[in-house]
Design an enzyme around this catalytic site. Structure first.
Site: not given
Ligand code: UGA
Length: 423
Positions: A13, A148-149, A152, A205, A246, A250, A257, A316
Site C-alpha cells: 500500500v 485504500e481499495f 495486491e 471488504n 467477484f 474457488g 485483508c 491468488k
Molecule cells: C482486497 C480487496 O479486493 C481490495 O479492494 C482491498 O483494498 C484489499 O483487499 C485491502 O483491503 O487492502 P486483495 O486482498 O489483494 O484485495 O485480494 P482480492 O483480489 O480481493 O482477492 C481476495 C481473495 O478472494 C483471494 O483469495 C482470491 O483468490 C479470492 N477471489 C477473488 C475468489 O475466490 N473469487 C473471485 O471472483 C475473486
C-alpha cells in the site's frame, strides 16, 4: 500543483501510494524501519510482486520525485502531507492491532511543521482517526482518513484508475487539500466524516467476502442439484445490480485483508452492541470451503500415507503472497489427514508447513501423486501437458478448486475431474 508528501511504511500500500503520487508529479519521500528494504528500494529493486510498480519506482528515482529514507522521522520535516501506511495486523482476539500506527504517529509528532496534514491509509477500526490525533498530540495537525481499495497485484492500476476516492475528515479544508492531490485521477471523490470513511473500508471488504462466500455456497447448491455454477453465475451476473465481478468460485478466499477485515468488523460490531451474525456465517462458509476441497480429494483416494500434489501456494494468482492462503489451508488439512504434499507455485519457493515439500516445477510436484489439486488460478497451469503428467502420477485424479482446466481434455486422458459447482 506539486505537493511534498511523506509516506510511512513501504508495504504494497505505502510503496504503491508513494510511487503513484510521484508519477502524478508530487515530490515523495517514503520511509520504512527495515534498513535492507530501504537499500533495495534506493537501488530501484522491488521486494514484492506488483505490476508496473518497478517501472514507476525507477522513473520516480530517476526524476528525483521519489526518494527512500530509513525512519519515519527523517521523512516528514518538509512534508505538507504525511500518509500513514503501516500494518494493522490481527490481534489474538480478532481486533486490529494499532500499535504500529500509534508508534508511527508518536515518532513523527515533534518533527511535523504546523499545518501538515496526516492522512491515515492503514485499515483501522472506527474511531482510529481520533487515536492518531491523540498519539500526535498536536492541535495544529489535521488528521484525515483515506482508506485504500488496492488489490495486491493490480495495486498501481487501482490507485491510478480507482472506482472512487473516499476522504474522511472533520476539517473540510484539509479534506479539500487531500482531494487536490488526486488531480489527474478520474474518479468520484467523496468527502465524509472519519467514522464513515473507516467503516466504508471494512464494509467494502466484508461485502466482497460475502459475495465470495455466497458464490461458493451457490456452487455447493449446484453440485447438489446437478446445475453448472458457471452458467448460474453468468446468468446472475448479467443483472447489473449483481455484476459479473467477484463471482468466481474457488477454494475459499484468503490474503492479508479479507480474513483480517471480516473478523475485525465482527469484533467492531460486537463491541458496539451489534451481533453481526451474517458476517459470522460468511467466515464459517469460507472455512467449510477449505474442508469441501479436501473432501473432494478424499472422495477419490484415501489420503492417509498418499502423495497429493498441490499446484498453487499463493492466495491468488500473480502474487507471491501466501498470507491466509486457501492453498495453505487445504494443505494443512491434507497433512493432518496423513497425506504427503508436494507443492509448486510459479512465485513461491518455500512454505513453513510440516509435511509439505515445495518443488521447482509442476511436473515434479505431480510425480508419484495420487491426486492433483489446483489451488491457485495461475495461467501457467492451464497450459500444463497432461499427457506428460499422466505418465508420472500414481493415479489420475484432479480436483480443480479454481475451475481452471479443460475438464473434457482431462477426462479423455483418463483423469477423474472435479471442479467447484459443476460436474
Ligand atoms: C482486497 C480487496 O479486493 C481490495 O479492494 C482491498 O483494498 C484489499 O483487499 C485491502 O483491503 O487492502 P486483495 O486482498 O489483494 O484485495 O485480494 P482480492 O483480489 O480481493 O482477492 C481476495 C481473495 O478472494 C483471494 O483469495 C482470491 O483468490 C479470492 N477471489 C477473488 C475468489 O475466490 N473469487 C473471485 O471472483 C475473486
Amino acid at each position: 500543483m506539486t505537493s511534498t508528501i511523506a509516506v510511512i511504511g513501504t508495504g504494497y500500500v505505502g510503496l504503491t501510494t508513494g510511487a503513484c503520487f510521484a508519477h502524478l508529479g508530487h515530490c515523495v519521500i517514503c520511509a520504512d524501519i527495515v534498513p535492507e528494504k530501504i537499500d533495495q528500494l534506493q537501488r530501484g529493486e522491488i521486494p514484492i510482486h506488483e505490476a508496473r510498480l518497478e517501472e514507476l519506482v525507477r522513473v520516480g528515482l530517476d526524476s528525483g520525485n521519489l526518494t527512500f529514507v530509513l525512519g519515519a522521522e527523517n521523512a516528514v520535516a518538509e512534508a505538507e502531507f504525511v500518509y500513514l501506511c503501516v500494518p494493522t495486523p490481527q490481534s489474538a482476539d480478532g481486533s486490529a492491532d494499532l500499535s504500529y500506527l500509534q508508534a508511527a504517529a508518536s515518532e513523527i509528532s515533534a518533527k511535523l511543521r504546523p499545518g501538515t496534514i496526516v492522512v491515515n491509509k492503514s485499515t483501522v477500526p472506527v474511531g482510529s482517526t481520533l487515536l492518531v490525533e491523540q498519539a500526535l498530540g498536536r492541535s495544529d495537525i489535521p488528521v484525515v482518513s483515506n482508506p485504500e481499495f488496492l488489490r495486491e497485484g493490480t495495486a498501481v492500476d487501482d490507485f491510478l484508475n480507482p472506482d472512487r476516492v473516499v476522504i474522511g475528515a472533520d476539517d473540510h479544508a484539509a479534506a479539500g487539500r487531500v482531494a487536490s492531490l488526486h488531480l489527474g485521477v478520474r474518479a468520484p471523490i467523496m468527502v465524509t466524516d472519519p467514522a464513515s470513511a473507516e467503516t466504508c473500508k471494512y464494509a467494502a471488504n466484508a461485502f466482497l467476502a460475502t459475495k465470495l462466500s455466497f458464490t461458493n455456497a451457490i456452487a455447493a447448491v449446484c453440485e447438489a442439484v446437478g446445475a453448472d455454477v458457471n452458467d448460474v453465475l453468468l446468468g446472475m451476473g448479467y443483472d447489473h445490480r449483481i455484476g459479473h465481478e467477484f463471482l468466481r468460485p474457488g477454494p475459499g478466499w484468503g490474503g492479508s485483508c479479507f480474513p483480517k477485515d471480516s473478523k475485525a468488523i465482527i469484533t467492531i460490531a460486537e463491541d458496539a452492541g451489534y451481533d453481526f451474525s451474517l458476517m459470522r456465517g460468511v467466515v464459517a462458509v469460507n472455512e467449510e470451503q477449505f474442508d469441501r476441497i479436501v473432501g473432494k480429494v478424499e472422495s477419490v483416494i484415501d489420503v492417509d500415507g498418499t502423495t497429493v500434489s498441490v499446484l498453487g501456494i499463493a492466495f491468488k494468482a500473480n502474487t507471491d503472497d501466501t498470507r491466509e492462503s486457501p492453498a495453505l489451508e487445504v494443505m494443512k488439512r491434507l497433512v493432518a489427514k496423513g497425506a504427503k504434499v508436494k507443492a509448486y507455485d510459479p512465485a513461491v519457493t518455500s512454505v513453513e508447513l510440516d509435511g509439505v515439500e515445495v518443488v521447482g516445477d509442476a511436473y515434479s510436484a505431480c510425480e508419484g501423486a495420487s491426486a492433483i489439486v489446483i489451488a491457485t488460478e495461475w495461467d501457467d497451469f492451464k497450459w500444463l501437458d497432461f499427457d506428460r503428467i499422466a505418465d508420472v502420477v500414481t493415479a489420475r485424479n484432479v480436483v480443480d478448486a479454481r475451475n481452471l482446466l479443460d475438464r473434457g481434455a482431462l477426462r479423455r486422458r483418463g483423469f477423474t475431474y472435479q471442479g467447484v459447482g459443476r460436474n
